[in-house]
Design a protein around this motif. Structure first.
Motif, PDB file in Angstrom:
ATOM      1  N   PRO A   4      14.077  30.819 -13.113  1.00  0.00           N
ATOM      2  CA  PRO A   4      14.885  31.845 -12.458  1.00  0.00           C
ATOM      3  C   PRO A   4      16.375  31.551 -12.567  1.00  0.00           C
ATOM      4  N   TYR A   5      17.164  32.607 -12.704  1.00  0.00           N
ATOM      5  CA  TYR A   5      18.605  32.429 -12.843  1.00  0.00           C
ATOM      6  C   TYR A   5      19.350  33.511 -12.084  1.00  0.00           C
ATOM      7  N   GLY A   6      20.646  33.265 -11.919  1.00  0.00           N
ATOM      8  CA  GLY A   6      21.448  34.205 -11.158  1.00  0.00           C
ATOM      9  C   GLY A   6      22.912  34.118 -11.532  1.00  0.00           C
ATOM     10  N   LEU A   7      23.759  34.433 -10.559  1.00  0.00           N
ATOM     11  CA  LEU A   7      25.191  34.576 -10.790  1.00  0.00           C
ATOM     12  C   LEU A   7      25.971  33.677  -9.834  1.00  0.00           C
ATOM     13  N   ALA A   8      27.076  33.156 -10.306  1.00  0.00           N
ATOM     14  CA  ALA A   8      27.919  32.306  -9.464  1.00  0.00           C
ATOM     15  C   ALA A   8      29.377  32.497  -9.852  1.00  0.00           C
ATOM     16  N   GLY A   9      30.241  32.055  -8.952  1.00  0.00           N
ATOM     17  CA  GLY A   9      31.676  32.013  -9.200  1.00  0.00           C
ATOM     18  C   GLY A   9      32.193  30.627  -8.877  1.00  0.00           C
ATOM     19  N   PRO A  10      33.499  30.417  -8.983  1.00  0.00           N
ATOM     20  CA  PRO A  10      34.058  29.116  -8.633  1.00  0.00           C
ATOM     21  C   PRO A  10      33.866  28.806  -7.147  1.00  0.00           C
ATOM     22  N   ALA A  11      33.928  27.553  -6.799  1.00  0.00           N
ATOM     23  CA  ALA A  11      33.859  27.150  -5.397  1.00  0.00           C
ATOM     24  C   ALA A  11      35.029  27.749  -4.627  1.00  0.00           C
ATOM     25  N   GLY A  12      34.786  28.051  -3.345  1.00  0.00           N
ATOM     26  CA  GLY A  12      35.855  28.509  -2.478  1.00  0.00           C
ATOM     27  C   GLY A  12      36.060  30.001  -2.417  1.00  0.00           C
ATOM     28  N   MET A  13      35.091  30.782  -2.891  1.00  0.00           N
ATOM     29  CA  MET A  13      35.236  32.238  -2.827  1.00  0.00           C
ATOM     30  C   MET A  13      35.128  32.741  -1.391  1.00  0.00           C
ATOM     31  N   SER A  14      35.845  33.815  -1.085  1.00  0.00           N
ATOM     32  CA  SER A  14      35.808  34.424   0.234  1.00  0.00           C
ATOM     33  C   SER A  14      34.417  35.002   0.526  1.00  0.00           C
ATOM     34  N   PRO A  15      33.872  34.789   1.725  1.00  0.00           N
ATOM     35  CA  PRO A  15      32.588  35.412   2.083  1.00  0.00           C
ATOM     36  C   PRO A  15      32.598  36.928   1.949  1.00  0.00           C
ATOM     37  N   ALA A  16      33.750  37.568   2.209  1.00  0.00           N
ATOM     38  CA  ALA A  16      33.809  39.026   2.076  1.00  0.00           C
ATOM     39  C   ALA A  16      33.622  39.457   0.631  1.00  0.00           C
ATOM     40  N   VAL A  17      34.252  38.749  -0.299  1.00  0.00           N
ATOM     41  CA  VAL A  17      34.099  39.053  -1.717  1.00  0.00           C
ATOM     42  C   VAL A  17      32.659  38.770  -2.160  1.00  0.00           C
ATOM     43  N   VAL A  18      32.093  37.668  -1.703  1.00  0.00           N
ATOM     44  CA  VAL A  18      30.709  37.332  -2.045  1.00  0.00           C
ATOM     45  C   VAL A  18      29.767  38.442  -1.593  1.00  0.00           C
ATOM     46  N   ARG A  19      29.985  38.995  -0.398  1.00  0.00           N
ATOM     47  CA  ARG A  19      29.112  40.071   0.095  1.00  0.00           C
ATOM     48  C   ARG A  19      29.200  41.304  -0.792  1.00  0.00           C
ATOM     49  N   VAL A  20      30.414  41.662  -1.204  1.00  0.00           N
ATOM     50  CA  VAL A  20      30.573  42.816  -2.091  1.00  0.00           C
ATOM     51  C   VAL A  20      29.789  42.603  -3.388  1.00  0.00           C
ATOM     52  N   LEU A  21      29.956  41.433  -3.988  1.00  0.00           N
ATOM     53  CA  LEU A  21      29.292  41.140  -5.252  1.00  0.00           C
ATOM     54  C   LEU A  21      27.781  41.019  -5.074  1.00  0.00           C
ATOM     55  N   GLN A  22      27.359  40.301  -4.054  1.00  0.00           N
ATOM     56  CA  GLN A  22      25.932  40.137  -3.782  1.00  0.00           C
ATOM     57  C   GLN A  22      25.238  41.489  -3.650  1.00  0.00           C
ATOM     58  N   ASP A  23      25.803  42.379  -2.851  1.00  0.00           N
ATOM     59  CA  ASP A  23      25.179  43.678  -2.612  1.00  0.00           C
ATOM     60  C   ASP A  23      25.259  44.577  -3.834  1.00  0.00           C
ATOM     61  N   GLY A  24      26.374  44.499  -4.559  1.00  0.00           N
ATOM     62  CA  GLY A  24      26.507  45.312  -5.758  1.00  0.00           C
ATOM     63  C   GLY A  24      25.502  44.928  -6.822  1.00  0.00           C
ATOM     64  N   PHE A  25      25.317  43.640  -7.047  1.00  0.00           N
ATOM     65  CA  PHE A  25      24.356  43.197  -8.055  1.00  0.00           C
ATOM     66  C   PHE A  25      22.913  43.363  -7.570  1.00  0.00           C
ATOM     67  N   ARG A  26      22.684  43.283  -6.274  1.00  0.00           N
ATOM     68  CA  ARG A  26      21.343  43.577  -5.755  1.00  0.00           C
ATOM     69  C   ARG A  26      20.937  45.003  -6.103  1.00  0.00           C
ATOM     70  N   ASP A  27      21.845  45.937  -5.870  1.00  0.00           N
ATOM     71  CA  ASP A  27      21.546  47.336  -6.188  1.00  0.00           C
ATOM     72  C   ASP A  27      21.422  47.536  -7.698  1.00  0.00           C
ATOM     73  N   ALA A  28      22.271  46.870  -8.466  1.00  0.00           N
ATOM     74  CA  ALA A  28      22.204  46.990  -9.926  1.00  0.00           C
ATOM     75  C   ALA A  28      20.897  46.438 -10.467  1.00  0.00           C
ATOM     76  N   LEU A  29      20.394  45.386  -9.842  1.00  0.00           N
ATOM     77  CA  LEU A  29      19.130  44.779 -10.271  1.00  0.00           C
ATOM     78  C   LEU A  29      18.003  45.802 -10.279  1.00  0.00           C
ATOM     79  N   ASN A  30      18.019  46.713  -9.299  1.00  0.00           N
ATOM     80  CA  ASN A  30      16.954  47.698  -9.163  1.00  0.00           C
ATOM     81  C   ASN A  30      17.303  49.057  -9.753  1.00  0.00           C
TER      82      ASN A  30
END
Length: 341
Positions: free
Chosen positions: A268-294
């Motif tokens: 299994p694999y996924g997506l990452a960014g550099p250390a220290g990303m803002s939780p708000a930005v992570v939520r935007v990306l997490q939710d956007g790619f979750r929807d894109a996955l489906n």
């Protein structure tokens, strides 16, 4: 053939890293229907294109899947998600590009194969620390793996290939997409359990791997399901798959478990960014790619390659990464795997 050979206890010197630069953005909360929401601060995220570094060659399974995912994510995030290929070194170059100066603003991301957990534990000077250097955004899917040979080869079953390899130490060759990948590690795990000495030939991606197999430069290929059409066309023979159950497109191919080898591997694999990303930005990306996955267009690509969604959110993916790193380290030490001597 451009790639060198490496055995289970051998060594291979790999190239250096690459550094990637990213732009500067602002923080935001997620918005309904995939559109960027008003930011908590001074703007929206994202407000410009996002770079997605993919560590495998264009045209292979991972590249095609990631391009479909990024296309769907672009529609949900309201900005292009642009794929850049960083091939070679067993799939670690995209991750390596995230460390050493890339801004943690969400505009440079990477696809993270499991080799990013293994490579640092196989070299004397690790280029990064998987547990400290990344922000884990979302797990998305895994592979259908299998071992294929040419249709005119003498081996009709995986057991026959294993018997040949055991009777001819150091003669049987197999290709994979690189050192430290799931394909390499699993084949060496099989070799250790079966008392086999075969030769690993690492490539920069599945296209080179399969080209070498069809051209007779290697005996077998352990790779993801980009071999599917060649199997269907009768040019290659699928000896086994590494799934828990036989895939629906290849019901004639036994699993490793059916061959008496208690291994299931889908990497299994996924997506990452550099250390220290803002939780708000992570939520935007997490939710956007979750929807894109489906998204239906992305699901169609997954079906083509006999893959399935395997979503984990940021917190669950970070925990899965921690477990993977620990388990892979134990296996690497048990098999005495190393790179660079």
């Amino acid at each position: 053939m451009r790639n060198g050979l490496i055995g289970r206890r051998g060594a291979l010197a790999l190239g250096g890293g690459l550094l990637a630069a990213a732009g500067q953005g602002a923080l935001a909360q997620t918005a309904p229907q995939g559109a960027p929401a008003p930011a908590e601060g001074s703007g929206r995220f994202p407000d410009k294109p996002i770079r997605m570094l993919v560590p495998f060659a264009p045209g292979g399974t991972t590249d095609v899947q990631m391009r479909a995912l990024c296309d769907a994510a672009s529609r949900r995030l309201g900005q292009p998600v642009v794929v850049e290929n960083r091939t070679g070194a067993g799939g670690i170059l995209a991750a390596q590009a995230l460390v050493g100066g890339t801004r943690p603003d969400g505009y440079t991301l990477a696809q993270m194969p499991v080799s990013v957990f293994r490579y640092p534990q196989m070299v004397q000077r690790p280029p990064f620390d998987p547990m400290r250097d990344f922000t884990w955004i979302a797990q998305v899917t895994g592979y259908l793996f299998g071992v294929v040979v040419r249709a005119d080869s003498p081996w009709r079953t995986f057991r026959e290939f294993l018997a040949y390899a055991k009777a001819n130490p150091g003669k049987a060759t197999y290709g994979s997409p690189g050192v430290g990948t799931s394909l390499h590690i699993t084949m060496e795990q099989i070799a250790a359990e079966q008392g086999i000495q075969w030769v690993h030939v690492p490539f920069r991606g599945v296209a080179e791997d399969l080209q070498a197999l069809v051209g007779g430069q290697i005996d077998a290929s352990a790779d993801a399901s980009a071999w599917g059409e060649l199997v269907k066309d009768g040019r290659l023979r699928l000896l086994c798959t590494w799934t828990a159950e036989r895939p629906k497109r290849f019901p004639e191919a036994p699993t490793l478990r059916e061959e008496g080898i208690n291994i299931v591997s889908d990497s299994p694999y996924g997506l990452a960014g550099p250390a220290g990303m803002s939780p708000a930005v992570v939520r935007v990306l997490q939710d956007g790619f979750r929807d894109a996955l489906n998204d239906p267009s992305h699901l169609a690509v997954l079906e083509r390659y006999d893959m399935a969604p395997a979503y984990l959110d940021s917190a669950a993916y970070a925990e899965a990464a921690r477990r993977q790193y620990q388990q892979d380290g134990e296996m690497i030490r048990r098999l005495n795997l190393s790179i660079g001597g």
